[in-house]
Design a protein around this motif. Sequence first.
Motif, PDB file in Angstrom:
ATOM      1  N   PRO A 154      -2.963  19.026  -3.047  1.00 49.45           N
ATOM      2  CA  PRO A 154      -3.381  18.801  -1.659  1.00 49.45           C
ATOM      3  C   PRO A 154      -3.236  17.364  -1.171  1.00 49.45           C
ATOM      4  O   PRO A 154      -3.047  17.134   0.022  1.00 49.45           O
ATOM      5  N   VAL A 155      -3.329  16.369  -2.072  1.00 48.23           N
ATOM      6  CA  VAL A 155      -3.341  14.971  -1.631  1.00 48.23           C
ATOM      7  C   VAL A 155      -2.251  14.174  -2.349  1.00 48.23           C
ATOM      8  O   VAL A 155      -1.223  13.832  -1.761  1.00 48.23           O
ATOM      9  N   LEU A 156      -2.468  13.860  -3.611  1.00 50.20           N
ATOM     10  CA  LEU A 156      -1.487  13.102  -4.385  1.00 50.20           C
ATOM     11  C   LEU A 156      -0.378  14.018  -4.906  1.00 50.20           C
ATOM     12  O   LEU A 156      -0.632  15.167  -5.264  1.00 50.20           O
ATOM     13  N   PHE A 157       0.834  13.499  -4.942  1.00 58.08           N
ATOM     14  CA  PHE A 157       1.986  14.217  -5.490  1.00 58.08           C
ATOM     15  C   PHE A 157       2.202  15.566  -4.801  1.00 58.08           C
ATOM     16  O   PHE A 157       2.512  16.567  -5.438  1.00 58.08           O
ATOM     17  N   ARG A 158       2.042  15.555  -3.479  1.00 62.21           N
ATOM     18  CA  ARG A 158       2.317  16.755  -2.698  1.00 62.21           C
ATOM     19  C   ARG A 158       3.802  17.106  -2.785  1.00 62.21           C
ATOM     20  O   ARG A 158       4.664  16.243  -2.649  1.00 62.21           O
ATOM     21  N   ASN A 159       4.069  18.380  -3.029  1.00 62.40           N
ATOM     22  CA  ASN A 159       5.452  18.878  -3.077  1.00 62.40           C
ATOM     23  C   ASN A 159       6.340  17.999  -3.963  1.00 62.40           C
ATOM     24  O   ASN A 159       7.445  17.600  -3.584  1.00 62.40           O
ATOM     25  N   HIS A 179      -6.704   0.728  -7.330  1.00 58.25           N
ATOM     26  CA  HIS A 179      -6.370  -0.397  -6.455  1.00 58.25           C
ATOM     27  C   HIS A 179      -5.228  -1.202  -7.073  1.00 58.25           C
ATOM     28  O   HIS A 179      -5.229  -2.431  -7.041  1.00 58.25           O
ATOM     29  N   ILE A 180      -4.265  -0.472  -7.631  1.00 56.95           N
ATOM     30  CA  ILE A 180      -3.092  -1.079  -8.263  1.00 56.95           C
ATOM     31  C   ILE A 180      -1.854  -0.288  -7.870  1.00 56.95           C
ATOM     32  O   ILE A 180      -1.938   0.856  -7.426  1.00 56.95           O
ATOM     33  N   SER A 181      -0.692  -0.913  -8.020  1.00 59.12           N
ATOM     34  CA  SER A 181       0.602  -0.236  -7.837  1.00 59.12           C
ATOM     35  C   SER A 181       0.684   0.543  -6.533  1.00 59.12           C
ATOM     36  O   SER A 181       1.163   1.684  -6.499  1.00 59.12           O
ATOM     37  N   GLY A 182       0.223  -0.046  -5.452  1.00 61.29           N
ATOM     38  CA  GLY A 182       0.357   0.589  -4.149  1.00 61.29           C
ATOM     39  C   GLY A 182      -0.734   1.570  -3.794  1.00 61.29           C
ATOM     40  O   GLY A 182      -0.796   2.045  -2.652  1.00 61.29           O
ATOM     41  N   PHE A 183      -1.607   1.917  -4.732  1.00 60.33           N
ATOM     42  CA  PHE A 183      -2.731   2.817  -4.460  1.00 60.33           C
ATOM     43  C   PHE A 183      -3.952   1.981  -4.078  1.00 60.33           C
ATOM     44  O   PHE A 183      -4.196   0.924  -4.667  1.00 60.33           O
ATOM     45  N   ASP A 184      -4.725   2.484  -3.128  1.00 60.90           N
ATOM     46  CA  ASP A 184      -5.911   1.744  -2.692  1.00 60.90           C
ATOM     47  C   ASP A 184      -6.970   2.727  -2.200  1.00 60.90           C
ATOM     48  O   ASP A 184      -7.401   2.700  -1.051  1.00 60.90           O
ATOM     49  N   ASP A 185      -7.378   3.624  -3.105  1.00 61.75           N
ATOM     50  CA  ASP A 185      -8.349   4.652  -2.742  1.00 61.75           C
ATOM     51  C   ASP A 185      -8.908   5.246  -4.029  1.00 61.75           C
ATOM     52  O   ASP A 185      -8.463   4.909  -5.129  1.00 61.75           O
ATOM     53  N   ALA A 186      -9.867   6.135  -3.870  1.00 57.23           N
ATOM     54  CA  ALA A 186     -10.425   6.860  -5.007  1.00 57.23           C
ATOM     55  C   ALA A 186     -10.017   8.326  -4.891  1.00 57.23           C
ATOM     56  O   ALA A 186     -10.033   8.902  -3.798  1.00 57.23           O
ATOM     57  N   TYR A 187      -9.680   8.928  -6.022  1.00 49.26           N
ATOM     58  CA  TYR A 187      -9.161  10.288  -6.019  1.00 49.26           C
ATOM     59  C   TYR A 187      -9.891  11.136  -7.055  1.00 49.26           C
ATOM     60  O   TYR A 187     -10.356  10.636  -8.085  1.00 49.26           O
ATOM     61  N   SER A 188      -9.953  12.419  -6.774  1.00 49.82           N
ATOM     62  CA  SER A 188     -10.514  13.372  -7.727  1.00 49.82           C
ATOM     63  C   SER A 188      -9.384  14.072  -8.462  1.00 49.82           C
ATOM     64  O   SER A 188      -8.207  13.981  -8.079  1.00 49.82           O
TER      65      SER A 188
END
Length: 660
Positions: free
Chosen positions: A307-312, A281-290
Amino acid sequence: MKKKILSLLLASSMMISLGMLPTGCSSDNSASNNVEALWDGGNTRNKIVAISDIHLGIEDKYSETLKNRPILIEFLQRLQKTKDVRELVIDGDFLDEWFLPVYYPSYTDQRQFYKDAIANNQGVIDELNNVIDSGIKLVYVPGNHDMTLEADVLQEAIPKLVQARDAQGLGTYYTGDRNEIAIEHGHRYDVFSAPDTVTNAELCGNANTILPAGYFYARYAATWVLEGRPKVEKDIPVVTKVPDQSDVDQYGAYIYYSLLKDISTRMTPNENLDEKIFDMHISGFDDAYSYLDFYPTQQADGTISAPVLFRNIQRTWQERQILNKVKVTNSFTEAVAGTVNWDYYAAQAKAQYLDNPNENVDVVVFGHTHVPMYCDTGNGKYYLNDGTWIDHNTDYPDATRTFAVITTGDETTAAIYSYSEDGSITDITSSVSKTDEKNTANSLENVAFDYKAVENYGDDAKQARYVEVSGLKDNTVQEKLNKELKDFCLSPTLSSESDTTYDIMPVFEVVGGDLLSIRVYNTAYTAGAAYPVNSIQTQLFSLTTGDKNAGNIWDFIKDKNAFKQLVLDGKLGMTAAGVEGEIPKDLKSEAYKKLSESIDTSEFAKQFYFGDGGNLNVWCEGKNHATGDYWLFDIPVTELENIASDRLLPIIEAIKKLSN
């Protein structure tokens, strides 16, 4: 230069120490008037001191500099007494927001985070203020571990501090009498560590997502360290189809995947791969990731991507470089491969500053890698890396608490020093020096190689030959090298029976600027034998030191299992000594199997050479004379890029340039 690279993580942007950290509260020393100067300085303030990668944490158990913290304070106290010091530059990674386990409580206020980190290290902050009061200019340049530290937060703690910032999370400080010195952290050129407000912008719906992939991998690795480095079986997705190098986009994605696969197989914390452990919940992120959300793998459409973060991520590197004010941009493939090669940063220092016609810079200082380096690039120009002050420098155990000193004037000079626990200072410039490849080539430009034959040995068909080198600038090295070469080439004759005569033919290649890769083909003729017996011996010599055993195959190949798989897949070409015509398939299968089995033996490490046309060649003993006394295998080194170590990558790049 001696290098200690224990893991890809430590070799890349995710610079964290993997040593277990001491816990508990520190007891910082108060300022003392009894300390001595670091050295006897003159009355002219003409020295700039640069330190970096201090990594002070929000709590002592999350600080990489705990044992060294009071030593740093003592260093700062003595610096104040050193009358010729003009400036102290903190070259990034001063405070640390990255060395945190994933179970550290989620937070939203990064300003408060850094204020708490400052409070936890108040003794250092106080002494830095004293440095300024002593008449020394104090400068701060952002690093990757403190890229989100806002200027006013640090300014409040150190009011007279000068901050050098340009793009967000970045900065370069120009100094010296002629502004001939450029100091920056170096993460600007690192795919994993450079600010990234592009790749996740669409996912998060904003352009504030500055934290790069390295942040997530650093926290994952910190978790593993703080949990005691557990070995946990992980079902990591595997990319089975290797893209062709002509597909720049997907080949770059594959190289990125390969590096992260190496990390993921060694860093195995207790948390599950699909567990939402990154509550952001910092630096523009607002979710939980695996972990799997940002681990690259083969997607349903056949492409390689997370698949989700840092795609391509390979597709945003050019835009990131522009936003990050990179002067001379490079390709994603070059940048991601450079992550594991400290020489990459020296090359960037040259490209961005020393060889850049738009810059008037003689000395460049980076931090970031934790590996101190001094590189004389010629014409009075130098690249330095000032190392680190962390307690456990696993990247370069021989030196911690290192710093750079640049003396400005009509002629600028530079050196690297280490500060010992007992307060002594050692000039380590020579031990961390690396000669620029171009200068190395120039120093070897007059070198020649001749074949010699032992007199009164054999006949016209059988000669005992050896290689002799001339033209080296150092006669002592040349004499040593020639003795080693002669002994190596003629070694079969020293142990042969009286009724055996050898025909000895050495063949050699010069690679990597100063490595002499030599193989010797031997044919033994024994009286009464039905046929001659062939053998081969290989060795790597250094043209700069005269030493043999200048490297084994695992100094050039970082992934033994991947190399073995190439063998089993039949990716290497094969020839059999003494056998003409096409080799039967069943014999080839047997040969590849034997080679794969020999890879795990200690002898195999020396059974290689660099051959004609840019090939890496390996060999093993054959089955018998009819099927070849030994079997030779070869593969172009350019096909080994994804498993190449930092010693092989420059050789690959040189071969690519020759082929263009």
